[in-house]
Design a protein around this motif. Structure first.
Motif, PDB file in Angstrom:
ATOM      1  N   UNK A 202       1.220  -5.899  -3.533  1.00  0.00           N
ATOM      2  CA  UNK A 202       2.321  -6.856  -3.402  1.00  0.00           C
ATOM      3  C   UNK A 202       2.427  -7.275  -1.949  1.00  0.00           C
ATOM      4  N   UNK A 203       3.141  -8.369  -1.708  1.00  0.00           N
ATOM      5  CA  UNK A 203       3.392  -8.848  -0.351  1.00  0.00           C
ATOM      6  C   UNK A 203       4.888  -8.757  -0.070  1.00  0.00           C
ATOM      7  N   UNK A 204       5.242  -8.022   0.978  1.00  0.00           N
ATOM      8  CA  UNK A 204       6.642  -7.832   1.350  1.00  0.00           C
ATOM      9  C   UNK A 204       6.797  -8.167   2.828  1.00  0.00           C
ATOM     10  N   UNK A 205       7.649  -9.140   3.112  1.00  0.00           N
ATOM     11  CA  UNK A 205       7.915  -9.527   4.509  1.00  0.00           C
ATOM     12  C   UNK A 205       6.625  -9.798   5.284  1.00  0.00           C
ATOM     13  N   UNK A 399      -1.679  -3.350   7.245  1.00  0.00           N
ATOM     14  CA  UNK A 399      -1.432  -3.115   5.821  1.00  0.00           C
ATOM     15  C   UNK A 399      -0.682  -1.795   5.679  1.00  0.00           C
ATOM     16  N   UNK A 400       0.212  -1.741   4.724  1.00  0.00           N
ATOM     17  CA  UNK A 400       0.954  -0.522   4.449  1.00  0.00           C
ATOM     18  C   UNK A 400       0.509   0.064   3.117  1.00  0.00           C
TER      19      UNK A 400
END
Length: 553
Positions: A202-205, A399-400
């Motif tokens: 997913x993409x967050x902030x 990346x997290x």
């Protein structure tokens, strides 16, 4: 200072840094981007050689060759296996690993004209997170990294297929000019291990977040073999050819200097003639029995040349690899809903081998060219660099990746009927925040106080089923540290935390019946914090299953 990602492989090792926002390998020399994971020891000169320099000395007089030492970290106490492979005296797998990684880090810093690494992210096999037989190998690797304080400020251990997934999604976003959302199945097949990771993206902030959903792996050493991957396959082929040429059972072929040299020659031929291998296996795909008429190469052994044919290569694959690969592929997709098709990322050197690629394609009913396979990579060489690149991206916070516990842990508590309540402060497969303290709580989320005595025991679990928990009794040093906390009161609140390097800490607080449960671990200072080393170093009398059960998050 730099932030560094390292793929410490069983066959090859790579280091990567970020340059202008792009991960690049730090080449050990002008002609190669990796280090062969080999160490040689000259018994006469009392000198060690590493990487390419070591590889050139395999089979020479007075030289001891060490390879597969990463996977042998899980067998430090199996003297028969270690002795046969030359790991005697001070030259244990742990010592050889320390020497090799220190060489790689030092060489990398020198090539970059840097003095120190600020943050090192180092990949670890997923199979080490799946079994109590191997879980302490990551603890050993962590303890080795702690010895590099003169070179490295901080370090993290990460699952290798998760590292690869991090690079895949970053690469997709960069090349496709759009954000990847969905699932990726990473199949990481290298020299020592087969690891898979089904991850959601997913993409967050504006940041990519990768969350492992199903992690699976196989790589336990057995029958004196190094794992169940590339090295085991190469040795199986050579052993089969030698046995056939000398009309002896395969079990009688010794793993000695001659054997090591023959395996090296076979490996060199596989790398140099990969297109020829593809052509022959493709040509004889319909009539595999005719493969024995096709000679692949010869290797030196016993003063003569041993022929290796394609039939032996095919048979060794069926006996050594095919079943293990099928089991892991079956396991890896159990979390998919019906009809769901993830993108596939085939990484690691052994994924380049024809029979591996064909089995994976057939397993997922893929054609020779498929969007779900080709879109994640635009350079074939990136398949082998994906773990190092992903580790670099994580080190630089591009990346997290969610941290997922590879074990469940708690102090053992019993009800009024003296029955063990198998509840955990940290559960197997739970997403956790590094350094955060977690407590055992009741059904109302209230923290449960515990009684500390000399006989305190812990509950460990390496399975998604809470019923699989086993009792672990602290060893004397750990038990004595606990005993000191009983001086004023036996009743205490016990919490657990895991840091980014997978180190476990036990936090012990004085119990205050009037305290707000949420205050423990934040505003209240713990009475004691006990850091654990490896599980075997902290506990004894642990009766554990041979293999862990895979988990879903």
């Amino acid at each position: 200072m730099i932030k560094l990602g390292i793929d410490f492989g069983s066959t090859y090792t790579m280091a990567s840094v970020l340059e202008n926002g792009v991960p690049v390998t730090v080449q050990p020399s002008s002609i190669t981007y990796n280090y062969p994971s080999i160490v040689c020891y000259d018994e006469v000169k009392n000198k060690y050689f590493y990487g390419a320099s070591a590889r050139d000395k395999i089979g020479k007089p007075n030289i001891k060759t060490y390879r597969g030492f990463k996977m042998l970290l899980a067998q430090q106490n199996d003297e028969s296996v270690l002795s046969e492979r030359g790991y005697t005296g001070t030259n244990t797998p742990e010592h050889i690993t320390e020497l090799f990684l220190r060489h790689v880090i030092t060489k990398t810093l020198s090539n970059l004209q840097e003095d120190k690494v600020d943050l090192l992210v180092l990949g670890a096999p997923e199979c080490w997170f799946q079994s109590m037989q191997t879980v302490d190998a990551r603890g050993t690797l962590r303890d080795i990294c702690l010895k590099f304080s003169d070179l490295v400020n901080r370090f993290e251990l990460r699952s290798e297929p998760t590292d690869a997934a991090a690079f895949c999604v970053w690469n997709y976003d960069q090349k496709q000019k759009r954000k990847f959302n969905g699932k990726i199945l990473v199949v990481d097949y290298g020299g020592g291990t087969l690891d898979t990771a089904l991850v959601s993206v997913t993409h967050i902030n504006e940041k990519i977040q990768v969350k492992p959903e199903i992690l699976s792996g196989i790589g336990e050493n057995s029958d004196k073999k190094i794992g169940r991957a590339g090295i085991a396959y190469q040795e199986a082929v050579v052993r089969k050819a030698i046995a056939a040429a000398n009309n002896i059972p395969e079990s009688e072929v010794l793993t000695d200097k001659q054997f090591d040299k023959a395996v090296k020659q076979f490996e060199d031929a596989l790398v140099a003639d990969c297109e020829y291998v593809d052509d022959i296996f493709t040509e004889y795909e319909a009539v595999p029995e005719d493969l024995e008429t096709e000679q692949f190469t010869t290797v030196e052994y016993g003063g003569g040349e041993i022929e290796i044919d394609f039939a032996q290569m095919k048979t060794a694959y069926d006996e050594t690899i095919r079943g293990s690969l099928k089991r892991v592929l079956d396991e890896s997709v159990k979390g998919l809903s019906e009809g769901e098709q993830p993108y596939l990322a085939l990484v690691g050197g052994f994924c380049n081998f024809f029979l591996v690629r064909e089995q994976i394609r057939n397993h997922f009913s893929l054609g020779r060219v498929n969007e779900r396979v080709k879109t994640l990579f635009h350079k074939e060489e990136d398949r082998e660099k994906a773990i190092a690149y992903g580790a670099c991206l994580l080190a630089n916070s591009v990346i997290e990746v969610c941290h997922v516990a590879g074990f469940g842990i708690s102090m053992a508590i019993y009800n009024g009927r003296n029955e063990l309540l198998k509840e955990y402060a940290i559960r197997y497969g739970q997403e956790y925040i590094p350094e955060k303290v977690y407590f055992l709580t009741d059904s109302h989320s209230a923290i449960i106080p515990m009684v500390l005595t000399e006989a305190d025991k812990f509950l460990l679990n390496f399975s998604k089923s809470s019923d699989d928990g086993v009792i672990a009794e602290p060893k004397p040093e750990f038990a004595n540290a606990l005993k000191k906390c009983t001086k004023d009161s036996m009743l205490a609140v016990v919490g657990f935390s895991i840091d980014a390097a997978e180190r476990i800490r036990v936090h012990i607080f004085d119990y205050d019946p009037d305290a707000d449960d949420g205050a423990y671990g934040t505003s209240i200072t713990p009475k004691s914090v006990i850091a654990l080393s490896t599980f075997k170093g902290s506990f004894h009398n642990i009766k554990i299953p041979k293999k862990g059960v895979k988990y879903e998050v």
